[in-house]
Design a protein around this motif. Structure first.
Motif, short mmCIF file in Angstrom:
data_model
loop_
_atom_site.label_atom_id
_atom_site.label_comp_id
_atom_site.label_asym_id
_atom_site.label_seq_id
_atom_site.Cartn_x
_atom_site.Cartn_y
_atom_site.Cartn_z
N THR A 78 23.44 0.77 2.43
CA THR A 78 23.98 0.00 3.48
C THR A 78 22.97 -0.47 4.12
O THR A 78 21.71 -0.35 3.77
CB THR A 78 24.71 1.44 3.94
N ASP A 79 23.49 -1.54 5.09
CA ASP A 79 22.21 -1.89 5.82
C ASP A 79 21.44 -0.99 6.90
O ASP A 79 20.74 -1.38 7.45
CB ASP A 79 22.88 -2.97 6.68
N GLU A 80 21.75 0.26 6.65
CA GLU A 80 20.98 1.31 7.42
C GLU A 80 20.03 2.09 6.70
O GLU A 80 19.19 2.91 7.18
CB GLU A 80 21.94 2.12 7.90
N GLN A 81 20.22 1.76 5.33
CA GLN A 81 19.24 2.29 4.39
C GLN A 81 17.94 1.20 4.09
O GLN A 81 18.34 -0.15 3.94
CB GLN A 81 19.81 2.75 3.21
N ASN A 140 17.62 -2.29 15.57
CA ASN A 140 18.94 -1.54 15.64
C ASN A 140 19.12 -0.84 14.51
O ASN A 140 20.17 -0.33 14.32
CB ASN A 140 20.11 -2.19 16.23
N GLY A 141 18.00 -0.23 13.70
CA GLY A 141 18.14 0.57 12.58
C GLY A 141 18.63 -0.17 11.42
O GLY A 141 18.99 0.72 10.28
N LYS A 142 18.63 -1.47 11.64
CA LYS A 142 19.55 -2.19 10.40
C LYS A 142 18.36 -2.75 9.57
O LYS A 142 17.20 -3.24 9.77
CB LYS A 142 20.24 -3.57 10.95
N HIS A 143 18.83 -3.12 8.25
CA HIS A 143 17.80 -3.67 7.24
C HIS A 143 18.32 -4.67 6.35
O HIS A 143 19.49 -4.77 6.24
CB HIS A 143 17.35 -2.76 6.35
#
Length: 371
Positions: A78-81, A140-143
């Motif tokens: 996910t874009d949070e990992q 914002n914690g996104k990657h």
């Protein structure tokens, strides 16, 4: 059949040979449907700026060798990992444009990663597969793996001396499975007995120990393991992907895994030429759709179709698989990563100066004999 009487690989299969059967498009021959399929596939591939250069999306010249192409394989996330490039492969195409040399960069290779202003990373020494992670944060914690690829490319350039990459691709490992399934499986040679760390014989995930749920254990799995025996087999998608991901328990660890991944690429390229795929429109359409979902591509202003025509002379049988000699590094008995043999500096110079045939003639140990 080409005018010179030689059998040419279909355009999508040429791309398969270079990008591990991911950049697949149909031949631009006489059939109108072929042109439709090409346009459809080109539109399905996600194109992004992977090198931090907006100008790279503007075509400035024809595609001419020598060429260096960077490929990074990642697990679905996910874009949070934080994304990690668990497979890093460089494809070198000489000026003659009729061969390709594939060499893998060990994922645990300890290197100097340069500073990266977009994320505030100050640079440092770490395993190379972390470079994508250090460059991927977008707030914002996104990657974003595409942004992380930029730092990975800069890191590989610093390591190898390659001035720039002419194209790049991020390949989703889950997409590989879908491509193999769409092709009806892939036949490949297994050169050593391998047990799966991750899957059971039926392809389902092995259960994890409860205390290892946070991934703090080196071997968190238990129960029966899928096994791959020496020989030639027709593998399903999950089997092929599982086999080429294994490194634990292998005599040379990640170096064996690199060889298996390169063997897989060649096997897929050979499978792509089979009539069972080329002449079956339903199967071909499935393959094209799977390939489009598996890939993020930057062709420096050129489309995947442009690249396919430029690499028209590449086939599976003129792909040379390279192994970089190295050894594990320890600090006080603790494993810290991998290091390359000093001769790798001469190899990288040969790549940059487009004189690999002469280097390999003097250093035949660099050629993977089993690929």
């Amino acid at each position: 059949m080409a005018k010179d009487g030689k059998r040419r690989a279909p355009l999508w299969a040429r791309l398969c040979a270079i990008f591990g059967c991911v950049l697949m498009v149909l031949s631009g021959g006489a059939l109108i449907t072929g042109q439709v399929m090409m346009a459809r596939y080109a539109g399905a591939v996600e194109n992004k700026d992977l090198f931090g250069n907006e100008a790279s999306q503007t075509k400035v010249s024809d595609i001419k060798g020598p060429l260096n192409i960077l490929l990074a394989g990642i697990d679905p996330r996910t874009d949070e990992q934080t994304p990690l490039s668990d497979s890093i492969i460089v494809a070198h195409v000489p000026a003659s444009m009729d061969q390709v040399y594939l060499f893998s960069i060990p994922r645990d290779l300890v290197v100097d990663i340069p500073p990266f202003g977009k994320t505030g990373f100050r640079g440092g020494r770490s395993k190379i597969n972390a470079a994508m992670g250090f460059g991927s944060a977008i707030g914002n914690g996104k990657h974003d793996p595409a942004q992380g690829f930029d730092l990975l490319a800069k890191t590989v350039q610093r390591l190898t001396g390659i001035a720039k990459f002419d194209a790049g691709a991020i390949i989703n490992f889950g997409g590989f499975k879908q491509i193999v399934d769409a092709m009806g499986g892939v036949t490949m040679k297994i050169d050593q007995n391998v047990k799966s760390e991750h899957l059971q014989p039926n392809g389902k995930p092995r259960p994890r120990y409860a205390r290892c749920a946070d991934n703090t254990c080196a071997h968190p799995y238990y129960g029966p393991q899928a096994e791959y025996k020496v020989g030639t087999y027709h593998l399903k998608g999950w089997q092929a992907l599982d086999y080429v991901r294994q490194r634990y328990g292998l005599p040379k660890g990640d170096y064996d895994r690199q060889r298996h991944q390169q063997q897989f690429i060649k096997a897929m390229a050979g499978q792509a030429l089979g009539k069972d795929v080329v002449t079956n429109p339903v199967k071909l359409d499935r393959v094209l759709k799977a390939a489009g979902k598996a890939l993020i591509f930057d062709g420096n202003g050129h489309s995947v179709v442009d690249w396919g025509f430029a690499l028209k002379n590449i086939r599976a049988n003129n792909m040379t698989s390279i192994k970089l000699p190295g050894k594990s590094l320890f600090d006080g008995g603790k494993y810290v990563g991998e290091g390359l043999d000093p001769s790798a500096a001469d190899f990288f110079a040969a790549v940059s100066q487009d004189r690999l045939p002469a280097f390999l003639l003097q250093h035949p140990e660099y050629i993977n004999k089993n690929s």
